[in-house]
Design an enzyme around this catalytic site. Structure first.
Site, PDB file in Angstrom:
ATOM      1  NE  ARG A 191       8.187  -4.236  10.929  1.00 46.63           N
ATOM      2  CZ  ARG A 191       9.239  -3.471  10.660  1.00 46.63           C
ATOM      3  NH1 ARG A 191      10.463  -3.935  10.882  1.00 46.63           N
ATOM      4  NH2 ARG A 191       9.088  -2.245  10.178  1.00 46.63           N
TER       5      ARG A 191
ATOM      6  CG  HIS B 294      -0.149   0.141   2.527  1.00 44.15           C
ATOM      7  ND1 HIS B 294       0.581  -0.907   3.069  1.00 44.15           N
ATOM      8  CD2 HIS B 294       0.023   1.192   3.386  1.00 44.15           C
ATOM      9  CE1 HIS B 294       1.146  -0.516   4.194  1.00 44.15           C
ATOM     10  NE2 HIS B 294       0.842   0.756   4.403  1.00 44.15           N
TER      11      HIS B 294
END
EC number: 1.14.11.13
Length: 332
Positions: A271, A204
């Site tokens: 993460r 995106h």
């Protein structure tokens, strides 16, 4: 987020097998204190739409404090985390990205950058000590905003814009539609045996003017170069990564390109990323800036308000070219 079976994994986008992408060594690095920082910023935004920012002035302690608070929340039980959701659009969300069917191996907290909005949400996020969480978030956001203003003012100088605050004033506006996101990508060892890569957050571009990302030491972020090649960004938990957003692409009449990016989940390590999205007020008109255009240069985009663009973006899928409806055609 729980352990997944093979059928459950099928609902997520599994990338086809490919050789692991080596960490890309060509990411532009900008030292905010460098005498020529303004031109380094412009060159990076023109060539990559992305750069790493060092000597940024944000205390590492603020980053560490927020990371600790975020991990403390994401380690809670699912039922506890769900009390901070569903996102409206602010609050806790898991797996679903937006309202149009996009999913990813991610859970997140989305917050408004207005302290008056952060405060009530803090009650849902940490019921036992919401004031501490609020203070940690506000301290971090304040520091990142100030750094972002400096970047945008140098950017304006580098573009030859006479008024340094042409871009930064949009984020300083008390009605600025900016937001802040904490993304957590848990490890997913089930994927390792499938010889696939699990997408944490699909490809995106960011719709705002600029986004400022900081992550822990786990890799996963990838950007798409101008030739269409995807490369992995080496993590650096002491630095920031700056993305050009769609609105800035329009304001520079295409000189800067909003960078397409994605995150792949790791099989063994989690993460954590924290992203400030700097947006203008909803009523702000977005159009190519006359001060950056050459004599006789044609506008590539129609003028629109940030509210109009935001509404259009929320009706699209993550990977769609959201700027396409706002591009001028030969008939315009």
């Amino acid at each position: 987020m729980v352990v997944l079976s093979q059928p459950a994994l099928n609902q997520f986008f599994l990338l086809k097998p490919f050789k692991s992408t080596p960490l890309f060594t060509g990411i532009p690095v900008v030292d905010l204190t460098h005498p020529d920082a303004k031109n380094l910023i412009v060159n990076a935004c023109r060539d990559f739409g992305f750069f790493k920012l060092v000597n940024h002035g944000v205390p590492l302690e603020l980053m560490a404090n927020l990371e600790n608070e975020a991990l403390r929340f994401f380690k809670k039980s699912q039922s506890e985390k769900d009390r901070a959701g569903p996102p409206d659009p602010f609050g806790y969300g898991s797996k679903r990205i937006g309202p149009n069917g996009d999913v990813g191996w991610v859970e997140y907290l989305l917050l408004n950058t207005n302290p008056d909005v952060i405060s009530p949400k803090s009650l849902c996020i940490f019921r036992e000590n919401p004031h501490h969480f609020r203070a940690v978030v506000e301290n971090y956001i304040t520091a990142v905003k100030n750094m972002c203003y400096a970047v945008l003012e140098l950017m304006a100088e580098g573009l030859g814009i006479r008024q340094r605050n042409t871009l930064s004033r949009l984020l300083k506006d008390e009605k600025s539609d900016s937001c802040f996101r904490l993304n957590h990508y848990p490890p997913c060892p089930e994927v390792q045996a499938l010889n696939r890569n699990l997408v944490g957050f699909g490809e995106h571009t960011d719709p705002q003017i600029i986004s400022v990302l900081r992550s822990n030491s786990t890799s996963g972020l990838q950007i798409c170069l101008t030739d269409g090649t995807w490369v992995s960004v080496p993590p650096d938990q002491t630095s920031f990564f700056i993305n050009v957003g769609d609105a800035l692409q329009v304001m520079t009449n295409g000189r800067f390109k909003s960078v397409k990016h994605r995150v792949l989940a790791d099989t063994t390590k989690s993460r954590l990323s924290m992203i400030y999205f700097g947006g203008p007020a909803l009523s702000e008109n977005i159009a190519p800036l006359p001060s950056v255009m050459l004599k006789g240069e044609e506008c590539l985009y129609k003028e629109f308000t940030w509210c109009e663009y935001k509404k259009a973006a929320y009706t699209s899928r993550l990977a769609d070219n959201r700027l396409a409806p706002f591009q001028k055609s030969a008939a315009d």
